[in-house]
Design a protein around this motif. Structure first.
Motif, PDB file in Angstrom:
ATOM      1  N   ILE A 153       0.774  -1.140  -0.038  1.00  0.00           N
ATOM      2  CA  ILE A 153      -0.142  -0.191  -0.034  1.00  0.00           C
ATOM      3  C   ILE A 153       0.855   1.247   0.073  1.00  0.00           C
ATOM      4  O   ILE A 153       1.934   1.115   0.610  1.00  0.00           O
ATOM      5  CB  ILE A 153      -1.002   0.049   1.282  1.00  0.00           C
ATOM      6  N   GLU A 154       0.544   2.467  -0.647  1.00  0.00           N
ATOM      7  CA  GLU A 154       1.057   3.566  -0.778  1.00  0.00           C
ATOM      8  C   GLU A 154       0.231   4.523  -0.520  1.00  0.00           C
ATOM      9  O   GLU A 154      -0.980   4.601  -0.884  1.00  0.00           O
ATOM     10  CB  GLU A 154       1.727   3.724  -2.301  1.00  0.00           C
ATOM     11  N   TYR A 155       0.737   5.753  -0.003  1.00  0.00           N
ATOM     12  CA  TYR A 155      -0.247   6.712   0.672  1.00  0.00           C
ATOM     13  C   TYR A 155       0.314   8.285  -0.207  1.00  0.00           C
ATOM     14  O   TYR A 155       1.558   8.273  -0.358  1.00  0.00           O
ATOM     15  CB  TYR A 155      -0.073   6.921   1.999  1.00  0.00           C
ATOM     16  N   VAL A 156      -0.317   9.169  -0.445  1.00  0.00           N
ATOM     17  CA  VAL A 156      -0.201  10.325  -0.748  1.00  0.00           C
ATOM     18  C   VAL A 156      -0.051  11.180   0.573  1.00  0.00           C
ATOM     19  O   VAL A 156      -1.049  11.448   1.232  1.00  0.00           O
ATOM     20  CB  VAL A 156      -1.114  11.117  -1.938  1.00  0.00           C
ATOM     21  N   ARG A 157       0.965  11.514   0.967  1.00  0.00           N
ATOM     22  CA  ARG A 157       1.385  12.480   2.217  1.00  0.00           C
ATOM     23  C   ARG A 157       0.208  13.742   2.317  1.00  0.00           C
ATOM     24  O   ARG A 157       0.494  14.441   1.136  1.00  0.00           O
ATOM     25  CB  ARG A 157       2.561  12.436   2.467  1.00  0.00           C
ATOM     26  N   GLY A 158      -0.366  13.865   3.248  1.00  0.00           N
ATOM     27  CA  GLY A 158      -1.241  14.999   3.404  1.00  0.00           C
ATOM     28  C   GLY A 158      -2.529  15.253   2.581  1.00  0.00           C
ATOM     29  O   GLY A 158      -3.292  16.037   2.895  1.00  0.00           O
ATOM     30  N   SER A 159      -2.769  14.006   1.751  1.00  0.00           N
ATOM     31  CA  SER A 159      -3.937  14.180   0.923  1.00  0.00           C
ATOM     32  C   SER A 159      -5.239  13.999   1.625  1.00  0.00           C
ATOM     33  O   SER A 159      -6.353  14.114   1.070  1.00  0.00           O
ATOM     34  CB  SER A 159      -3.828  12.939  -0.236  1.00  0.00           C
ATOM     35  N   HIS A 160      -5.191  13.642   2.956  1.00  0.00           N
ATOM     36  CA  HIS A 160      -6.710  13.716   3.570  1.00  0.00           C
ATOM     37  C   HIS A 160      -7.153  15.218   3.809  1.00  0.00           C
ATOM     38  O   HIS A 160      -8.409  15.225   4.176  1.00  0.00           O
ATOM     39  CB  HIS A 160      -6.328  12.801   5.182  1.00  0.00           C
ATOM     40  N   LEU A 161      -6.376  16.022   3.587  1.00  0.00           N
ATOM     41  CA  LEU A 161      -6.845  17.408   3.595  1.00  0.00           C
ATOM     42  C   LEU A 161      -7.569  17.904   2.330  1.00  0.00           C
ATOM     43  O   LEU A 161      -7.972  19.219   2.542  1.00  0.00           O
ATOM     44  CB  LEU A 161      -5.704  18.441   4.134  1.00  0.00           C
ATOM     45  N   TRP A 162      -7.291  17.063   1.487  1.00  0.00           N
ATOM     46  CA  TRP A 162      -8.134  17.648   0.221  1.00  0.00           C
ATOM     47  C   TRP A 162      -9.559  17.178   0.133  1.00  0.00           C
ATOM     48  O   TRP A 162      -9.827  16.345   0.811  1.00  0.00           O
ATOM     49  CB  TRP A 162      -7.417  16.700  -1.130  1.00  0.00           C
ATOM     50  N   PRO A 163     -10.115  17.910  -0.547  1.00  0.00           N
ATOM     51  CA  PRO A 163     -11.850  17.514  -0.986  1.00  0.00           C
ATOM     52  C   PRO A 163     -12.129  16.162  -1.180  1.00  0.00           C
ATOM     53  O   PRO A 163     -11.164  15.240  -1.773  1.00  0.00           O
ATOM     54  CB  PRO A 163     -12.130  18.486  -1.803  1.00  0.00           C
ATOM     55  N   LYS A 164     -12.978  15.667  -0.831  1.00  0.00           N
ATOM     56  CA  LYS A 164     -13.623  14.485  -1.152  1.00  0.00           C
ATOM     57  C   LYS A 164     -13.942  14.237  -2.821  1.00  0.00           C
ATOM     58  O   LYS A 164     -14.670  15.128  -3.231  1.00  0.00           O
ATOM     59  CB  LYS A 164     -14.581  13.677  -0.395  1.00  0.00           C
ATOM     60  N   SER A 165     -13.452  13.192  -3.370  1.00  0.00           N
ATOM     61  CA  SER A 165     -13.992  12.852  -4.827  1.00  0.00           C
ATOM     62  C   SER A 165     -14.754  11.845  -4.802  1.00  0.00           C
ATOM     63  O   SER A 165     -15.096  11.161  -4.128  1.00  0.00           O
ATOM     64  CB  SER A 165     -12.585  12.697  -5.334  1.00  0.00           C
ATOM     65  N   PRO A 166     -15.365  11.941  -6.125  1.00  0.00           N
ATOM     66  CA  PRO A 166     -16.407  10.874  -6.303  1.00  0.00           C
ATOM     67  C   PRO A 166     -15.851   9.574  -6.268  1.00  0.00           C
ATOM     68  O   PRO A 166     -14.597   9.640  -6.599  1.00  0.00           O
ATOM     69  CB  PRO A 166     -16.971  11.220  -7.709  1.00  0.00           C
ATOM     70  N   PRO A 167     -16.361   8.297  -5.931  1.00  0.00           N
ATOM     71  CA  PRO A 167     -15.762   6.938  -6.100  1.00  0.00           C
ATOM     72  C   PRO A 167     -15.122   6.630  -7.120  1.00  0.00           C
ATOM     73  O   PRO A 167     -15.655   6.985  -8.479  1.00  0.00           O
ATOM     74  CB  PRO A 167     -16.848   6.078  -5.715  1.00  0.00           C
ATOM     75  N   GLU A 168     -14.110   6.136  -7.236  1.00  0.00           N
ATOM     76  CA  GLU A 168     -13.221   5.709  -8.424  1.00  0.00           C
ATOM     77  C   GLU A 168     -13.437   4.373  -8.729  1.00  0.00           C
ATOM     78  O   GLU A 168     -13.309   3.328  -7.668  1.00  0.00           O
ATOM     79  CB  GLU A 168     -11.695   5.779  -8.141  1.00  0.00           C
ATOM     80  N   ARG A 169     -14.247   4.003  -9.773  1.00  0.00           N
ATOM     81  CA  ARG A 169     -14.569   2.306  -9.782  1.00  0.00           C
ATOM     82  C   ARG A 169     -14.038   1.872 -11.282  1.00  0.00           C
ATOM     83  O   ARG A 169     -13.607   0.700 -11.511  1.00  0.00           O
ATOM     84  CB  ARG A 169     -16.229   2.352 -10.114  1.00  0.00           C
ATOM     85  N   SER A 170     -13.954   2.627 -12.378  1.00  0.00           N
ATOM     86  CA  SER A 170     -13.778   2.040 -13.842  1.00  0.00           C
ATOM     87  C   SER A 170     -11.992   1.793 -13.814  1.00  0.00           C
ATOM     88  O   SER A 170     -11.647   0.926 -14.366  1.00  0.00           O
ATOM     89  CB  SER A 170     -14.115   3.077 -14.884  1.00  0.00           C
ATOM     90  N   GLN A 171     -11.206   2.694 -12.898  1.00  0.00           N
ATOM     91  CA  GLN A 171      -9.746   2.248 -12.867  1.00  0.00           C
ATOM     92  C   GLN A 171      -9.564   1.593 -11.670  1.00  0.00           C
ATOM     93  O   GLN A 171      -8.187   2.069 -10.977  1.00  0.00           O
ATOM     94  CB  GLN A 171      -9.200   3.516 -13.287  1.00  0.00           C
ATOM     95  N   PHE A 172     -10.213   0.915 -10.994  1.00  0.00           N
ATOM     96  CA  PHE A 172      -9.681   0.370  -9.685  1.00  0.00           C
ATOM     97  C   PHE A 172      -8.897  -0.934  -9.750  1.00  0.00           C
ATOM     98  O   PHE A 172      -7.674  -0.629  -9.152  1.00  0.00           O
ATOM     99  CB  PHE A 172     -11.024   0.105  -8.969  1.00  0.00           C
ATOM    100  N   HIS A 173      -9.261  -1.864 -10.421  1.00  0.00           N
ATOM    101  CA  HIS A 173      -8.491  -3.072 -10.713  1.00  0.00           C
ATOM    102  C   HIS A 173      -7.504  -3.108 -11.923  1.00  0.00           C
ATOM    103  O   HIS A 173      -8.076  -2.917 -12.929  1.00  0.00           O
ATOM    104  CB  HIS A 173      -9.375  -4.427 -10.696  1.00  0.00           C
ATOM    105  N   ALA A 174      -6.299  -3.359 -11.813  1.00  0.00           N
ATOM    106  CA  ALA A 174      -5.260  -3.161 -12.613  1.00  0.00           C
ATOM    107  C   ALA A 174      -5.168  -2.012 -13.726  1.00  0.00           C
ATOM    108  O   ALA A 174      -5.054  -2.227 -14.943  1.00  0.00           O
ATOM    109  CB  ALA A 174      -5.415  -4.583 -13.561  1.00  0.00           C
TER     110      ALA A 174
END
Length: 285
Positions: A153-174
């Motif tokens: 797992i990888e995180y984008v540091r500080g990104s919890h302070l960004w706005p909530k985006s719509p759920p990502e479904r089409s580009q989730f797996h692979a």
């Protein structure tokens, strides 16, 4: 074993949106027991006789280069349940989330053999609009020593302070470009500070529900990475009155917005309460 966080660790979580723990989330005995459960689960052998809510990879049906994922494996296997429903995990999550208690929303059983492709970056809380409050806090545990090239797992540091985006479904797996959703969400083209979680067996991380995260392909020829995830809710969480989820709203009772403890048990509460039937689970420590 880790029983509580220091003030510095809580501060780091608040600043970065995640907290990495090199070890101490799972006992050595539990690591062996948990690893043994993966192959039977993904072969469709369910100890309890109950199928998990989502089986996103089935041998012979799905490409070998996909990350194997099961959601709510705890319903199918008591050893998996003992770990993802642990009181310690619930208490630690409550400390970071400033919750008076926690309950599980769902688990993820993840298996990423060499050559498997990425999981697209996303925010967990984007998928929670069928809940009130629409948020969660997550514990990710590695059952192996991880390396940056094994697709942890990888995180984008500080990104919890960004706005909530719509759920990502089409580009989730692979997806070919697993970072694309995070780049698109970054305010003013902000450069991504991506942090891979490199830990010993039994180590892992906690992350905020808005923290952008995902995983790169596993290009390490020797590591078949296994991980366990617990997505936690504040104990008072309820179903949304009108919004529904394709899978998990099946557990909503007619005329009742509460989360039934048969399906969303309380892991820890500051009052000392814990869902009583969790005492029946095997001891892993």
């Amino acid at each position: 074993m880790i029983d509580s966080f220091t003030d510095d660790q809580v501060e780091a979580f608040d600043r970065d949106g995640f907290l990495v723990l090199e070890e101490g989330l799972v006992s050595p005995r539990a690591l062996d027991l948990l690893r043994e459960r993966y192959e039977p689960l993904f072969q469709g052998s369910y100890e309890t006789g109950v199928k998990p809510d989502e089986v996103n990879w089935i041998p012979g049906r799905d490409p070998e280069d996909r990350t194997r994922q099961i959601c709510n494996g705890w319903r199918a296997d008591s050893v998996i349940a003992a770990q993802v429903l642990s009181e310690r995990t619930g208490r630690l999550g409550a400390q970071l989330g400033r919750y008076r208690g926690t309950r599980i929303l769902q688990d993820n059983v993840l298996w990423k053999p060499p050559g498997t492709k990425a999981i697209g970056f996303h925010q967990d809380s984007s998928y929670a609009d069928y809940l009130v409050p629409p948020e969660m806090l997550t514990c990710w545990i590695s059952l192996h020593e991880t390396t940056a090239d094994a697709g942890p797992i990888e995180y984008v540091r500080g990104s919890h302070l960004w706005p909530k985006s719509p759920p990502e479904r089409s580009q989730f797996h692979a997806p070919e470009d697993w970072l694309a959703p995070a780049r698109a969400a970054a305010p003013d083209g902000e450069e991504l500070d991506v942090v891979p979680v490199v830990v010993k067996p039994g180590g892992g991380s906690f992350h905020h529900g808005l923290t952008w995260h995902g995983s790169a392909p596993n290009t390490n020829a020797l590591v078949a990475r296994m991980a366990l995830v617990t997505h936690m809710l504040p104990v008072e969480a309820r179903f949304h009155e009108t919004n529904v989820d394709l899978v998990y709203s099946r557990y909503r009772r007619h005329g009742d917005l509460s989360l039934d403890e048969s399906f969303f048990p309380v892991l820890w509460d500051e009052s000392g309460y814990r869902t009583p039937w969790l005492r029946e689970l095997p001891a892993l420590d």
